[in-house]
Design a protein around this motif. Structure first.
Motif, PDB file in Angstrom:
ATOM      1  N   GLN A 268      33.630  44.960  42.505  1.00  0.00           N
ATOM      2  CA  GLN A 268      33.526  44.040  41.376  1.00  0.00           C
ATOM      3  C   GLN A 268      34.893  43.679  40.810  1.00  0.00           C
ATOM      4  N   LYS A 271      36.209  41.159  43.225  1.00  0.00           N
ATOM      5  CA  LYS A 271      35.440  39.916  43.122  1.00  0.00           C
ATOM      6  C   LYS A 271      36.001  39.012  42.015  1.00  0.00           C
ATOM      7  N   LYS A 272      36.585  39.663  40.979  1.00  0.00           N
ATOM      8  CA  LYS A 272      37.167  38.903  39.861  1.00  0.00           C
ATOM      9  C   LYS A 272      38.382  38.083  40.297  1.00  0.00           C
ATOM     10  N   ARG A 392      34.452  48.790  30.424  1.00  0.00           N
ATOM     11  CA  ARG A 392      34.386  47.374  30.805  1.00  0.00           C
ATOM     12  C   ARG A 392      33.533  46.575  29.808  1.00  0.00           C
ATOM     13  N   SER A 397      37.369  44.340  30.269  1.00  0.00           N
ATOM     14  CA  SER A 397      38.420  44.471  31.278  1.00  0.00           C
ATOM     15  C   SER A 397      38.288  45.831  31.954  1.00  0.00           C
TER      16      SER A 397
END
Length: 590
Positions: A268, A271-272, A392, A397
């Motif tokens: 993930q 993926k950002k 997160r 973040s």
């Protein structure tokens, strides 16, 4: 039974070739089943309405089931045998892993993950215990490293495999993430049957070893286990209260928290960066390729130099600084490079770490103790993803989550230096705060041991008389000269029972065959008299004969190497002690 070093090496190689492929593939399957949830989440979470918070909790509840049943599982393995029990674990977790394809909502997702943890409980500590049944201490870091390579390999293979399977969306009316659980769960069932068919429990059961090989290996392993048992016992409950065990559990907890906190969210995080699912899978593999290199290097170095403390510290420090660096570089492709450094440390930690428990645990204590370390450590598998997910959600973040993981690894690195020290293999004191009495304690301790020796010959355990109190020794450097039955037994007794605070115990003999047979934790057996340099106490264990001549021969030949004010105690016979007292070499009143 004695074998040449060449034959010993050939035997170990044969065992490695027969056992490791099966263990290696089994662990790859276990780890793929464990981490495939991170890839399934890319499609499953939106399909089932699972938030980051629920996903983190559901992924991590696996480790609660694992934690609860870990110790009972490993104790059962010791009783029924590794072959049957590990096969049972693999088959049951394969069934439940494939069953994850049929979860319908967040609740069923959480329940399925919990029972998957219950099914897999005991697999990893069971394999670690199994390796102690087959490989002597001097080989274990390399062997464990070879086994642990399965982790980064599984992640490197699992990433592109999982993302490829996700593309099967719609086949036979199933979602891609459902196919992922089925395709990666069924092989565990099949391989559990393979394990049951081909893996022997102990060296004595290995028909593919020669008679001499089988006897040597079984005797060597049993001798090592008995040496540890003589120092620390074999009771599991006693081991659970050992501060070293709890410290190792925290170190492993920190390592697992960093490992799985990163593993579950790495896809993930990447993926950002705007990558496709396939690109994410390929890029995710990079840190784990470096992790494979790290585990091999750290395992080789740890065994080559017979060093666990600083290699473990270096690996944990590299983990910590790598994760902090990844946090600083979050949002850029440079973060992947720094994550690769962190992965070297994360996986490099495992090679010098896992030989440590067997240095003071054996029998039921080893089964329960290794399971306790792994079960507490694997709570990090809950804490890591949960904390990263919570951070997160709170900060929007991943940066602070990486800082958290890095700090925990650095704390573990500092704890390593404190715990894994010169006294790591010593027996725990049962009488804290004792008031030692120096040389007088040494003298009385060994005169008493001498009397016991008349009844209990070499290699037979003798009751420990001094775990503290008036006769507990405070000498730091002790030497023995002459390794007949008497000296051999006493050197082993002092090293194994740790009736002292000695940091250096040296046993000297001119006969290399006697030296070769002297093996105990913390004991240096040598034909080099220089190794006795600085000894504060010298115990003479020479053959019977002219008692005064023998005693003076031993003392004079090493006198130049002893520390200032050193005392020589001859314990070959009581007559020797009296002879030395007459020559003013021993002051029994001190």
């Amino acid at each position: 039974m004695e074998m040449t070093e060449i034959n010993q090496g050939a035997t170990i190689k044969k065992v490695f070739i027969r056992l490791m492929p099966v263990l290696f593939i089994s662990y790859i399957l276990a780890y793929i089943d464990r981490i495939n949830i991170g890839f399934a989440a890319l499609k499953m979470n939106p399909d089932l309405g699972i938030s980051s918070y629920i996903y983190g909790f559901g992924a991590d509840v696996f480790f609660f089931g694992y934690f609860i049943f870990e110790i009972p599982s490993n104790l059962m393995l010791e009783k029924v045998g590794a072959r049957r029990w590990i096969a049972r674990i693999m088959i049951s977790w394969g069934v439940l892993s494939a069953g994850m394809a049929f979860v319908q909502d967040p609740t069923s997702f959480i329940v399925a993950r919990f029972f998957l943890g219950v099914a897999e409980a005991g697999f990893f500590p069971g394999v670690i215990l199994y390796l102690t049944y087959w490989f002597p201490q001097q080989y274990r870091a390399r062997i464990i490293a070879a086994f642990m390579v399965a982790i980064p390999v599984s992640l490197a293979l699992g990433a592109p495999l999982s993302t490829a399977v996700l593309q099967m969306d719609g086949i036979a009316g199933l979602k891609g993430w459902q196919w992922l659980f089925i395709i990666e769960g069924v092989p565990a069932i099949l391989f559990g049957l393979v394990f049951l068919a081909v893996m022997p429990d102990r060296p004595r059961d290995a028909k593919w070893l020669g008679t001499e090989e089988r006897a040597w290996l079984q005797e060597t392993i049993e001798r090592e286990h008995k040496a540890v048992a003589a120092v620390h016992g074999t009771k599991a409950l006693q081991a659970f209260a050992d501060p070293r065990l709890l410290a190792l559990a925290f170190i492993y907890f920190a390592n697992t928290t960093a490992n799985l906190g990163l593993a579950f969210f790495l896809p993930q995080i990447l993926k950002k960066l705007g990558l496709s699912d396939m690109q994410t899978g390929l890029l995710t593999a990079i840190p784990y390729i470096f992790g494979t290199v790290g585990i091999i290097i750290f395992g080789y170095v740890s065994d080559k130099y017979k060093e666990r403390r600083y290699t473990l510290f270096a690996a944990l420090a590299l983990t910590g600084f790598g994760l902090v660096g990844s946090g600083l570089l979050t949002g850029s492709f440079l973060a992947v490079a720094v994550m690769a450094l962190a992965a070297i440390g994360i996986y490099g930690t495992k090679a010098p770490f896992w030989p440590l428990p067997s240095m003071f645990l054996t029998g039921s204590a080893a089964a329960g103790g290794i399971a306790l370390i792994n079960s507490i450590g694997n709570l990090g598998g809950f804490v890591g993803p949960y904390m990263v997910g919570w951070i997160r959600e709170t900060t929007h973040s991943y940066q602070s989550g990486l800082y958290f993981l890095g700090l925990l690894a650095l704390i573990a690195a500092a704890l390593t230096l404190l715990v894994v020290n010169a006294r790591f293999t010593q027996a725990r004191r049962t009488a804290p705060g004792a008031s030692p009495a120096g040389i007088r304690g040494a003298y009385h301790t060994y005169v008493e041991i001498y009397h016991g020796q008349n009844k209990r010959r070499a290699g037979v355990p003798c009751p420990t008389s001094h775990s503290g109190g008036e006769d507990h020794m405070t000498i730091r450097h002790i030497a023995f000269i002459g390794l007949g039955d008497m000296g051999h037994w006493m050197a082993l007794h002092l090293a194994n029972k740790r009736a002292s605070d000695a940091e250096n115990i040296v046993a000297f003999d001119i006969d290399p065959e006697r030296v070769k047979g002297l093996v105990a934790p913390g004991l240096v057996a040598t034909t080099d008299p220089k190794k006795m340099a600085g000894a504060e106490v010298l115990f003479l264990c020479l053959p019977d004969g002219d008692v005064v001549e023998n005693a003076l021969f031993g003392a004079n030949n090493v006198a130049a190497t002893l520390a200032d004010g050193a005392v020589v105690v001859d314990l070959s016979t009581i007559a020797h002690v009296k002879a030395l007292e007459q020559q003013h070499l021993v002051d029994a009143s001190r």
